[in-house]
Design an enzyme around this catalytic site. Structure first.
Site, mmCIF file in Angstrom:
data_model
loop_
_atom_site.group_PDB
_atom_site.id
_atom_site.type_symbol
_atom_site.label_atom_id
_atom_site.label_comp_id
_atom_site.label_asym_id
_atom_site.label_seq_id
_atom_site.Cartn_x
_atom_site.Cartn_y
_atom_site.Cartn_z
ATOM 1 N N SER A 173 0.826 -1.216 0.000
ATOM 2 C CA SER A 173 0.000 0.000 0.000
ATOM 3 C C SER A 173 0.857 1.262 0.000
ATOM 4 O O SER A 173 0.498 2.247 -0.653
ATOM 5 C CB SER A 173 -0.949 0.004 1.200
ATOM 6 O OG SER A 173 -0.250 -0.183 2.402
ATOM 7 N N GLU B 235 -8.336 -9.886 -1.942
ATOM 8 C CA GLU B 235 -9.106 -11.056 -1.517
ATOM 9 C C GLU B 235 -9.734 -11.805 -2.684
ATOM 10 O O GLU B 235 -10.177 -12.943 -2.517
ATOM 11 C CB GLU B 235 -10.260 -10.606 -0.600
ATOM 12 C CG GLU B 235 -9.826 -9.859 0.627
ATOM 13 C CD GLU B 235 -11.016 -9.217 1.342
ATOM 14 O OE1 GLU B 235 -11.175 -9.449 2.527
ATOM 15 O OE2 GLU B 235 -11.785 -8.489 0.679
#
Lengths: 289, 162, 763
Positions: free
Chosen positions: C491, C715
């Site tokens: 990130s 995910e």
């Protein structure tokens, strides 16, 4: 891990003195991998560890002059065996077994003697030594004795070693005409402790199994020779029927327990299948010794 | 015989001394007495490789080895690999291949890959998979680690040819 | 400002900003943190799954030389009078409070300066219990007389969980309901009805950096250093526990050695805080790998799915009964129950849907979020069910999916329309990489081969907020202040890329300031694939704000349009020397509409996570041994801002889910975990990686609301992978496996069962 003492004798006699003969919290230490795991889990709290790493008498490995056997000092590490061209030539099953045995770091420190003395039925090498017909020289304050590898084990984590006794070395016969193979069968992941360990040795005469050596581990409480299965195969030509009979005999002669790696019934199936496959494998000569 | 002693050894090329307890592991000693972060305990059972260091050139699990036995030995950690801002070829390869995510297992992998390439300068895929199966990466950068090993092998070959 | 012009970053696989620190081992993790005067805590844990604590004997532990103090709940109550916490329910005591609810629950803590002494002393504590009847199975727990909690205490912290009440006198923490159309009537007119039940097992995150937190309580204010994915929530919840304003609680998070949803909400933070207050010293607790199994895990799930179809093979009705085994404490289980419940009817266009999704308490270790918030467990059921229906109707498995697939603009079961969700293209991409139309080798001898696919989707937690600050120093260098935690997903790098794109900077030159709640602004949490979308938008807005302020400054200085004077020169002009800052701020809150009593809303999710998978398997029919020989994972991530980082996420999530599909399983006997270590709980190694392994994102996808078209993807590839493998096994053998994990023994047993010769079970 609780506080402890460490001693590093350089002579066997000193080691005997330090270890004493009273069962208790003093332990000899080879590579120490298994001991460290038990100590970290607080399953075992030794007051003193007697390291054997400085005792020269326990080190080294070599082929006898007549090339009939190999002596392997108890403090020989797995990596030393794995990387030895002499072992690869005379005991290729040992080299083969190393590839999937624990991991490189463990093999760099684990020792032949410590591994045998640990008595864990899931270890890969004890059934191999047993199948090869190795003998174990045990030394202690009262002298020495020699025990066949397969008779070293009494049960789950139990061996014939008394307090104060040490494994000095093992003697492994070089067996011309024989081929050996160690089948490590894992069920929970590719890389795991075996659900079933099976070392198979065969001396073939054409399609006939002239002689055979079968030792089962992991699914049983100690490395166990499959005597009835051997008898069923000895002198018999290789066939599916013969293998099925041998498997029946093997299943009748051992008591298999279920655990996290498989139920008893499933492990029996694994034994049936892998016994046949391993014998076919060595008969086809994919492994040689 | 005692519960503690002073050991003298070589740590990343420099002489080192430590007063250690008999029950002190290598990773505890490196972390607590030398403030080194590269070897770190994770699984605590020698299975994950996060604590990998070399002792006299051989990889061991720092969490399963007692510092006691280091006396007179030479210990190397990942901190030894880069000098003056120049990375080891294996470290470079890990960056170029993107062979890590969280980075916690990375020093251990790098130490093992160096030993792998010492033993097998041009390993095939099966050799790499087996050799590194004792190192766990939960981010599962495994495909990139395979790439990094190939890349590192090529870099080392180029370096030795030059 | 530096004069470089970055290329459009959609094509930039920039290496991680912190790459060098990671390969040299010098990077900062909480794992290594030491504070002066710090004590180490070691937890003494319950050996009983459900019991009253009669007494705790700490005498021997306290007497061990070097022990500073032994702490129980009685000591904690003196500093925190109501020592219960949790994100959904305030149900978890900081240490066991008169009762234990799972084997492994913390009962007492030994504090010592030497970690080894604390460990040894913890081994000297004993407790006497009065055993209570326990409940472990989620189905039993639904109606059991045994209550894990006598009283349910909703937390009301999160907007999406405000209505939580729990069902009094039961173990049900949440019953989520969704009603669309008239399901009963549709079933009554259906030509075909199918009903199947699938189960998923309890598994664990296994971050390589085990849970670790350090608390330093001083004079009425607290500093927490913690390996947490959600520093803002930690601050809010700890401030609530202590009755302090937020500015008296500081939470600092360096890099994380993996998280995967485990390090969310409150984990060790409440405990170390209490210990630091009791001991009046900094306190650190580092769990061992083995202890992690008692911290948080993934929900076992029991899912009965029933579908009604018309004569043409169109699904007209679906009923989902989903029961989530939440363990002893709710943690974020209610959100899992709700989020995964919401999409449990699958990515299909069905007019009549009933969903009941229940979170139930049991006497197992607590369950929380794990990479997918329950979506993988529901997809395991609905995608196996899909193949079973297609086979029963003798329809092609792919065409059956196409016929029923939810398409752009059509309302999903919740009423929220599908938007920018490339479900069909993801499936087609999988089919292409699987060479689906080519002839397939079915194996020979004792090897049978099969292949399967799965598709799936998930909603994203909403409404949630992210705030970002972009700070340009007077020399033009840039720092980004964000609460997003870099736990390996990259990130820092992607957020720097977003800011760089707006400000025309080199992303590698941007410094990302790590979460420190005294410094970085609010973020709801690094979870549920939300960061690229939410924080990415906040960063974009903050960077645009800064850019605008530069333009205002330029006008103020009377610079001609397009002068492009470096910022440092503008600042010198403005302040008479190199001084000052340009501060841009950005807040992002996604559009959201609260569902009605029927669970209907037109804005239920800010975006859709989409994944598709294909698998080829080889099965040894004599032993059941299974090998996944080929695995294809495809996700719609919108625009991949950093394609390399995206690919790592897709393959990493895929291998993790491969573990949850084939090998990982927390095995209990009478409530006792029997395999709580990596020696016996097998996560994938290099040897488990499929020989052919393809991970790609859907090309040319675009999320209109995401920053530069991007959305989350951490995910997506967990969702459809298990059913792809389950379907491949069924394809190979003609035998359906209903329970995860798909072990060799499970396959062999199913084969024997099908032969009418079932294998004997262990006694």
């Amino acid at each position: 891990m609780a506080a402890l003492e460490i001693a590093e004798p350089e002579k066997l006699d000193d080691a005997y003195t330090m270890l004493g003969t009273e069962e208790g919290s003093i332990r000899p230490m080879g590579g120490g991998t298994a001991l460290m795991l038990m100590m970290k889990a607080q399953l075992f709290k030794p007051s003193k560890l007697v390291s054997l790493r400085k005792i020269e008498a326990l080190t080294g490995f070599s082929l006898s002059v007549d090339a009939s056997h190999i002596r392997i000092g108890a403090m020989t590490t797995f990596s030393e065996l794995e990387q030895s061209p002499m072992i690869a030539q005379h005991l290729p099953v040992v080299t083969q077994t190393m590839k999937t045995l624990a991991n490189v770091r463990v093999r760099n420190v684990a020792t032949v003697g410590g591994n045998l003395a640990h008595g864990d039925p899931h270890l890969d090498l004890p059934p191999v030594w047993s199948a090869l017909g190795a003998s174990v020289r045990i030394v202690g304050v009262d002298g020495e004795r020699v025990v066949p590898a397969e008779e070293l084990f009494l049960g789950y984590y139990e061996t014939v070693l008394a307090q104060g006794e040490l494994i000095a070395d093992i003697s492994v016969p070089v067996r011309p005409g024989w081929r050996f193979f160690y089948a490590k069968v894992t069920t929970r992941a590719e890389h795991d402790w075996p659900a079933l360990g099976l070392c198979v040795g065969v001396r073939a005469e054409g399609e006939v199994i002239a002689d055979v050596s079968l030792v089962l581990s992991a699914a049983v409480d100690k490395p166990t020779r499959l005597k009835s299965a051997e008898a069923a195969l000895r002198g018999v030509a290789l066939s599916d029927a013969a293998l099925a009979m041998a498997a029946d005999a093997a299943l009748a002669e051992v008591h298999i327990e279920g655990d996290g790696r498989g139920s008893a019934a499933y492990k029996q199936q694994l034994l049936r299948v892998h016994l046949g496959r391993a014998i076919k494998h060595v008969m086809q000569g994919s492994a040689s010794a | 015989m005692s519960t503690s002693r002073t050991i003298q050894f070589t740590l990343n090329g420099r002489p080192a001394t430590a007063d250690i307890a008999a029950n002190e592991t290598i990773v505890d000693m490196l972390t607590n007495r030398f403030e080194l972060r590269g070897a770190r305990e994770s699984c605590g059972q020698g299975l994950c490789g996060c604590c990998t260091v070399t002792v006299d050139g051989m990889a061991v699990s720092g969490c399963l080895s007692l510092a006691w036995f280091l006396d007179g030995k030479s210990v190397e950690t990942v901190e030894a690999l880069s000098k003056g801002g120049v990375l080891d070829p294996v470290q470079e390869a890990f960056i170029e291949a993107g062979a890590f995510q969280c980075g916690f297992c990375t020093p251990g992998f790098i130490m093992m890959v160096r030993q792998l390439l010492d033993a097998h300068p041009d390993p095939d895929e099966d050799e790499v998979r087996h050799y590194l199966t004792g190192n766990l990466c939960r981010c599962s950068a495994y495909p990139e680690i395979m790439d990094a090993v190939k890349l590192a092998a090529a870099k080392r070959k180029r370096a030795s040819a030059a | 400002m530096s004069a470089i012009t970055p290329p459009p970053f959609a094509s930039r696989s920039l290496p991680r900003l912190e790459a060098r620190e990671k390969v040299t081992g010098r990077i900062e993790y909480t794992h290594h943190l030491k504070l002066p005067g710090m004590l180490h805590g070691k937890i003494f844990r319950s050996t009983m799954p459900h019991a009253k604590i009669k007494s705790i004997d700490t005498t021997a532990a306290a007497a061990l030389p070097g022990v500073y103090q032994v702490v129980t709940i009685d000591d904690i109550r003196k500093v925190i009078p109501n020592p219960y916490y949790g994100p959904a329910f305030h149900d978890q005591p900081i240490l066991a409070d008169g009762k234990v609810r799972f084997a492994g629950e913390p009962v007492a803590v030994v504090l010592a300066f030497d970690k080894k002494i604390a460990e040894e002393a913890a081994g000297l504590i004993t407790a006497e219990y009065e055993e209570l009847p326990a409940v472990f199975d989620e189905i039993e727990a639904m109606t059991a007389k045994v209550l894990v909690h006598d009283e349910l205490k909703p937390a009301a912290t999160f907007a999406d969980l405000k209505y939580l009440k729990g069902k009094k006198g039961t173990n049900i923490a949440l019953d989520y309901q969704l009603r669309r159309g008239d399901t009963e009537a549709a079933f009554a007119r259906a030509e075909h009805v199918f009903e199947h039940t699938f189960r998923s097992q309890q598994v664990m995150h296994v971050p390589m950096e085990p849970f670790v937190s350090v608390a330093d309580w001083q004079d009425g204010h607290l500093t927490l250093h913690t390996a947490s994915q959600g520093p803002s929530f930690v601050r809010i919840e700890i401030a609530r526990l202590l009755g302090l304003p937020e500015n008296k609680v500081r939470v600092k998070v360096p890099y994380l050695g993996g998280g995967f949803g485990g390090k969310l909400y409150i984990k060790l933070e409440a405990l170390v805080t209490a210990l630091s207050m009791v001991a009046e010293r900094p306190v650190k607790i580092s769990l061992t790998m083995d202890e992690q199994f008692f911290m948080v895990t993934r929900h076992p799930c029991h899912f009965t799915i029933k579908s009604g179809l018309d004569a043409s093979g169109k699904i007209i009705a679906r009923h989902c009964e989903v029961i989530w085994n939440g363990g002893a404490y709710a943690d974020i289980g209610p959100r899992v129950t709700q989020k995964a419940g919401f999409t449990s009817a699958g990515p299909y266009d069905i007019d009549n849907v009933t969903i009941n999704s229940y979170a139930v308490y049991t006497n197992r270790p607590p369950c929380g979020a794990l990479r997918g918030f329950g979506a993988p467990q529901t997809a395991w059921a609905y995608e196996c069910h899909t193949d079973m229906i297609a086979d029963a109707l003798k329809m092609d498995r792919v065409e059956f999916r196409r016929k029923n697939m939810l398409r752009e603009g059509r309302p999903q079961a919740s009423g929220t329309p599908l938007r920018d969700a490339e479900i069909e293209r993801a499936m087609d991409h999988v089919l292409d990489r699987m060479n689906w139309s080519a002839p397939f080798d079915r194996g020979s001898g004792n090897i049978k081969r099969g292949r399967g696919i799965g598709i799936g989707f998930k909603g994203i937690t909403s409404p949630t907020t992210s705030v970002a600050i972009v700070n340009l120093n007077a020399d033009g260098s840039c720092a980004l202040y964000i609460g997003t935690v870099d736990m390996g997903q990259g990130s820092d790098t992607v957020m720097a890329q977003i800011a760089a794109q707006v400000l025309n900077l080199d992303p590698a030159s941007i410094k990302v300031i790590h979460p420190d709640t005294d410094v970085t602004p609010y973020d709801m949490g690094t979870l549920g694939s939300r960061s690229t979308f939410h924080m990415g938008n906040a960063v974009r807005i903050a960077a645009e704000d800064a850019k605008q302020k530069i333009e205002v400054l330029a006008r103020e200085l009377g610079l001609p349009q397009g002068a492009n004077l470096p910022l440092v020169d503008m600042m010198k002009q403005k302040y008479g020397m190199q001084a000052g800052n340009i501060i841009g701020t950005g807040t992002y809150l996604a559009d959201y509409e609260k569902p009605d009593a029927q669970g209907q809303t037109t804005k239920g999710t800010p975006f859709w996570g989409v994944g598709a998978a294909g698998a080829e398997v080889e099965i040894d029919i004599e032993t059941g041994a299974i090998k996944v020989t080929k695995l294809v994972n495809v996700a719609d991530v919108g625009v991949a801002l950093n394609p390399k980082a995206v690919q790592q996420q897709l393959s990493g999530a895929g291998i993790m889910q491969l573990g949850f599909t084939l090998t990982e399983n927390m095995v209990f006997r009478d409530g006792q975990l029997t395999n709580g270590s990596l020696a016996d709980y097998k996560i994938p190694t290099l040897l488990d990686m499929p020989k052919s392994f393809i991970n790609e994102h859907v090309p040319n996808a675009y999320d209109a609301h995401g920053p530069f078209g991007a959305k989350g993807g951490g995910e997506s590839t967990t969702i459809a992978l298990s059913p792809a493998i389950g379907n491949a096994v069924a394809d190979a053998l003609g035998i359906r496996i209903y329970d995860l994990p798909i072990t060799p023994e499970a396959i062999f047993r199913a084969m024997q069962e099908a032969k009418g010769a079932p294998l004997e079970e262990d006694a």
